[in-house]
Design an enzyme around this catalytic site. Structure first.
Site, PDB file in Angstrom:
ATOM      1  N   ASP A  25       0.835  -1.206   0.000  1.00  0.00           N
ATOM      2  CA  ASP A  25       0.000   0.000   0.000  1.00  0.00           C
ATOM      3  C   ASP A  25       0.871   1.257   0.000  1.00  0.00           C
ATOM      4  OD1 ASP A  25      -2.336   1.414   0.030  1.00  0.00           O
ATOM      5  OD2 ASP A  25      -2.739   1.120   2.169  1.00  0.00           O
ATOM      6  N   HIS A  42       2.687   3.559  -8.943  1.00  0.00           N
ATOM      7  CA  HIS A  42       2.613   2.121  -9.242  1.00  0.00           C
ATOM      8  C   HIS A  42       3.879   1.663  -9.976  1.00  0.00           C
ATOM      9  CE1 HIS A  42      -1.323   2.176  -7.662  1.00  0.00           C
ATOM     10  NE2 HIS A  42      -1.867   2.855  -8.655  1.00  0.00           N
ATOM     11  N   SER A  70      -7.047  -5.863  -6.253  1.00  0.00           N
ATOM     12  CA  SER A  70      -8.204  -6.438  -5.559  1.00  0.00           C
ATOM     13  C   SER A  70      -9.454  -6.259  -6.419  1.00  0.00           C
ATOM     14  CB  SER A  70      -8.411  -5.742  -4.215  1.00  0.00           C
ATOM     15  OG  SER A  70      -8.893  -4.435  -4.416  1.00  0.00           O
ATOM     16  N   LEU A 136      11.840 -19.796  -5.219  1.00  0.00           N
ATOM     17  CA  LEU A 136      10.743 -19.023  -4.621  1.00  0.00           C
ATOM     18  C   LEU A 136       9.468 -19.123  -5.462  1.00  0.00           C
ATOM     19  CD1 LEU A 136      10.047 -16.658  -2.459  1.00  0.00           C
ATOM     20  CD2 LEU A 136      10.359 -15.150  -4.410  1.00  0.00           C
TER      21      LEU A 136
END
Ligand code: FPP
Length: 248
Positions: A25, A42, A70, A136
């Protein structure tokens, strides 16, 4: 403290979190502070993503889940949504070789079938191309919403009960988890949220029941490798009891 010492300290402590989830955020605020458009926040955020993917791999984190977009983010201005989607599309293409070189396996959690065909295909291509990597696991939560995920699971379970495929008696936590988007992925050990907000924002609601939370005021584009290591060191000092009495 120099970076290498922090990495050594984390590894010496032994209990490196296997799964770290991050709510990235503060991109908008970072841009606003500089008098720039939100899209530049961004863009800067993507640079942080690259650094943190490398740091997570370096200390031995196994799964890194990033809240990338989201379901609620569709309510943002069209221009901002396109900027984020464009970044995602460009980066899944341009960073693919880097992911392969670093043995990173890309996966996605959320309704990626609802993304445009070009973006979906680019993402699916990167997922396929990295599927055999053993390092990963980079899990992008994309078009993700925790309540929607739970409701979809409930609907599927109800359908399977109705058609006699499962008995209601069999519905336990393990079975329920297997109906979620995150099927097969262990719950996060640590959830980091940047830029100071103290909320979950509909992220991994079922999966974070016993996750350790770490909130920092640092805005995502400013979140450094050292900030990430500090969060892990903090986690390593926690006493995780899962409802039981302390063993320490
Ligand atoms: C939150 O900041 C950030 C997002 C909604 C988008 C995060 C996406 C990226 C960093 C791009 C990811 C790209 C890849 C390749 C993984 P905010 O806009 O809510 O910030 P604010 O709260 O300060 O307004």
């Amino acid at each position: 403290m120099p970076r290498v010492n922090l990495v050594n300290r984390i590894q010496d402590n032994g209990n490196v979190p296997g799964h770290v989830a991050i709510i990235m955020d503060g991109n908008g605020r970072w841009a606003k502070k500089r008098g720039k458009p939100r899209s530049s926040g961004h863009k800067a955020g993507v640079e942080t993503v690259k650094a943190i993917v490398q740091s997570a791999a370096k200390v031995g984190v196994e799964i890194l889940t990033l809240f990338t977009f989201s379901i609620e983010n569709w309510k943002r201005p069209k221009a901002e949504i396109s900027a984020i989607m464009k970044l995602l599309y460009e980066k899944t293409r341009s960073e693919l070789d880097e992911l392969k070189k670093n043995n990173v396996r890309l996966i996605a959690t959320g309704r990626i079938d609802k993304l445009s065909i070009t973006r979906r295909n680019a993402l699916r291509h990167a997922i396929k191309e990295t599927a055999r990597n053993t390092g990963l696991v980079l899990n992008l939560a994309l078009n993700y919403g925790g309540r929607t995920e739970i409701l979809e699971a409930v609907k599927k379970i109800a359908g399977d009960v109705k058609h006699g495929r499962i008995s209601p008696k069999r519905i336990d936590e393990e079975l329920f988890s297997s109906y979620l988007y995150t099927k097969g992925i262990p719950d996060p050990d640590l959830l980091i949220r940047t830029s100071g907000e103290m909320r979950l924002s509909n992220f991994l609601l079922w999966q974070t029941s016993y996750t350790e939370l770490y909130v920092t005021d640092v805005l995502w584009p400013d979140f450094s490798e050292n900030d990430f290591y500090k969060a892990i060191l903090d986690y390593q000092n926690r006493d995780r009891r899962f409802g039981e009495l302390s063993t320490k």
